[in-house]
Design a protein around this motif. Sequence first.
Motif: not given
Length: 352
Positions: A37-39, A61-64, A318-323, A349-352
């Motif tokens: 599923p996408p983030r 808007a495209a991400q929300i 944030t990138a280090t927290h997403l794992p 958020l889009a790529t992480g």
Amino acid sequence: MARRIHRSALSALAVLLTLTAVPTATATTPARSAPPPPRTVSAWLPYWNQEAAYRDALEHAAQIRTISPFWYETKSATRVDGHPGAGERRIVDGLHARGIQVVPTVMEQMKPGALGAVMTSPARRAEHVDALLAVVRSRAYDGLDLDYETIAPTPDAKYPAVRDGYAAFVTDLCARLHALDKQCFVTVTPKTRTTGRVWDYRKLGAVADRLRIMAYNMHHAEGAPGPISTPQWYDEILARATAEVPRVKLEMGLPAYGWDWAVGDKARAKHVTSQDAEALRRKVKAPYALDPDSRTPHFTYKDGKTRRTVWYQDARGTATHLPALRKYGVPHTVLWALGFEDPALWRTLATG
């Protein structure tokens, strides 16, 4: 006559489509497995920075998937007031036009024990459900988000009754909202070995459409300086949450802010957005650094004779927290708050 097609021409066209159709999966052409599923990103929209936050929402808007304007405040069982700008139809309509759900937040700052007294009284709970339904009916809202925090530090002797009363209240409210085809969101503080005991995650997660965990303020304005969150803390939060709530219902709250403390002073820290913190760091010429343990940025500076320290969160942190979210299979996030964030966070958020 020019728009009419002869029946024989239609038959020929059908044969052509049959011959050129893409083959479906067969025993010799295995179907591809479904992608993960996408983030998704939801966000709170602060009323005190409404116009800038609204523009921010439209830009991304495209991400929300959902915006929760911070618009309402519960004053008593029967009274729910609007903040300045609450229910502005231009914003509701504008977000809907971009395919974004609008689920306003109802918060409260009641005196200690006041909300608990409402939650432990069936009659007052019923009154409060009616008051909240009046809010959701007042506009073309897609549901409600409850952010009720004053019950969190309920004393030992009372918290089981308040916990059960709040779960019963949410159960009733969600049922009434669902009957109106509206969404029911519940925002809670983290539940760990030492915190969050007043939240019955299992019962709340069973009835709510989303359970939003405010995974920030590990160090807060009235406490000692330190990181807003850490990967290790996220691991502890999510280990418990995913054991009690379906992953698809969880939204992990991400901070886009920080605190600016006077070192050695017990005065309340100053709130800073991620953007303000980074601008201040550049202004005072402090080097950029991620704390090796919390993986969050921080710096110190002098303000006259006062030494101050700032801890905040940005895209790199944030990138280090997403794992941790990936580890527990939680793809959904909710941002506090629109207009606060490092602009690079959206790509993270889009790529992480």
